[in-house]
Write an enzyme that holds these catalytic residues in place. Structure first.
Site: not given
Length: 393
Positions: A114, A236, A282
């Site tokens: 994870d 990001k 998505s």
């Protein structure tokens, strides 16, 4: 049929064609929609290479979107794939068996890791590295990510979700976990033979242009949680910046001894590539537009907005094209490289990064070092906490 219609139009006139005037009115709109859809779907990857015998670590493979499309193509090309997943349960095992049958590839496996849990990431990386001789690794493809609902100010403010380490969930999943995995796997990248083309492909999002950089607090442990979007875009952005530094470390950090560096390989056979696949329909987009509500998902997303989303956004299969391009293009082979920098791929083309921070190596180095420092400090803190609680993991 078309010849009959054309013949009727020539010899009898257009008035003889049934519904001609209706077709004439509608045709421009249909044509415009076709052109917009052709533009929004993006280009297709035209490169393909044999992947038989090659070994890849992949995250986000079970997304049923871009990630699944990418690994389907890789499996059909013969790659050995190791999917990193949060849990290995009955559903995942059944999914894996179906995947093997569809792709006719038995060399596909699950490993529990994870990315939102730093302990699990270190445990997997340690297990991977604890092998002699070093295990073969032809690349790591990161397509996992988390984007939380934006919330509605005053009515439904965003809720700060925390990872197992107490980090904001998006920052943990999109940045800290991925960074930690790739940083720990550096010895594996450097141990690969110089003639092996190794590719580290990390997916990002165009929303990174909206992000901020906290050099002194890269895990965003301090400060108030005011915007889910800010944490997502910043995670990001920071990851992409650290990927440029990772490329430099792989290229020049082979050995600390100056004389040894002269005889060591360059590291150019390992190429880091950041891929921006475009806006896709998505799971993240559905979660954001529905604000986590099933009612809004069925009404707003599935009924009201879907025709526009279909027209202006990509499917997961179309978004996968840029990732497949980064995986297959010969432009990233060492013999064809024009420079040593990490690459940025958008719409199946190598382009320049947009923000000025991507031209600042010192900023990237400091961000990388501080992130590594804070992750190590957080790991020690959580280890003490587990020990005091008597938790065995």
């Amino acid at each position: 049929m078309p010849l009959n219609i054309i013949g009727t139009a020539i010899f009898e006139g257009t008035d003889s064609i049934p519904y001609f005037h209706t077709i004439k009115k509608v045709a421009p709109y249909v044509l415009a929609s076709v052109l917009v859809k052709y533009w929004s779907r993006g280009p297709s990857n035209t490169w393909e290479r044999k992947l038989h015998g090659k070994v890849y670590l992949v995250t986000g493979a079970t997304s049923q979107g871009m990630g699944t499309s990418v690994v389907h193509q890789m499996a059909r090309l013969g790659a050995q794939l190791i999917f990193l997943t949060r849990e290995i349960d009955e559903w995942s095992i059944e999914w894996l068996e179906g995947f093997k049958e569809e792709t006719d590839n038995e060399l596909v496996y699950f490993e529990k890791c994870d990315l939102a849990d730093l302990y699990q990431v270190r445990k997997f990386a340690t297990k991977w590295l604890d092998n002699s001789p070093p295990r073969r690794l032809d690349g790591v493809i990161v397509m996992s990510g988390d984007m939380e609902p934006l919330g509605v100010p005053k009515f439904a403010p965003p809720v700060r979700k925390l990872s197992a380490d107490g980090l904001e969930l998006q920052m943990a999943t999109n940045f800290a976990g991925v960074f930690h995995l790739l940083d720990l796997l550096q010895p594996s990248f450097k141990a690969q033979p110089p003639d092996r083309d190794v590719r580290i492909i990390v997916s990002t999002c165009w929303l990174q242009v909206l992000g901020d950089i906290r050099v002194e607090d890269p895990l965003w442990q301090k400060g108030a949680y005011k915007s889910a979007l800010k944490f997502f875009s910043s995670s990001k952005l920071q990851l992409a910046l650290c990927m440029l530094e990772l490329q430099r470390r792989i290229n020049t950090g082979i050995s600390e001894n100056a004389e040894e560096k002269k005889i060591e390989r360059s590291g150019k056979n390992v190429k880091v590539c950041v891929v921006q696949p475009g806006t896709m329909r998505s799971q993240s987009l559905r979660r954001v537009l529905s604000n986590g509500s099933v009612f809004l998902l069925l009404t707003l997303y599935c009924v009201l907005l879907y025709p526009f989303l279909w027209l202006f956004t990509k499917s997961g299969r179309r978004g996968a094209q840029s990732v497949l391009y980064a995986l297959n293009t010969p432009e990233l082979e060492e013999v064809n490289l024009k420079d040593d920098r990490a690459k940025y791929v958008v719409d199946c083309s190598i382009v320049k990064f947009a923000r000025k921070e991507f031209e600042d190596p010192e900023l990237q180095k400091q961000l990388y070092e501080n992130t590594s420092r804070d992750i190590l400090a957080l790991e020690k803190k959580m280890a003490k906490k587990r020990k005091s609680a008597g938790v065995k993991r």
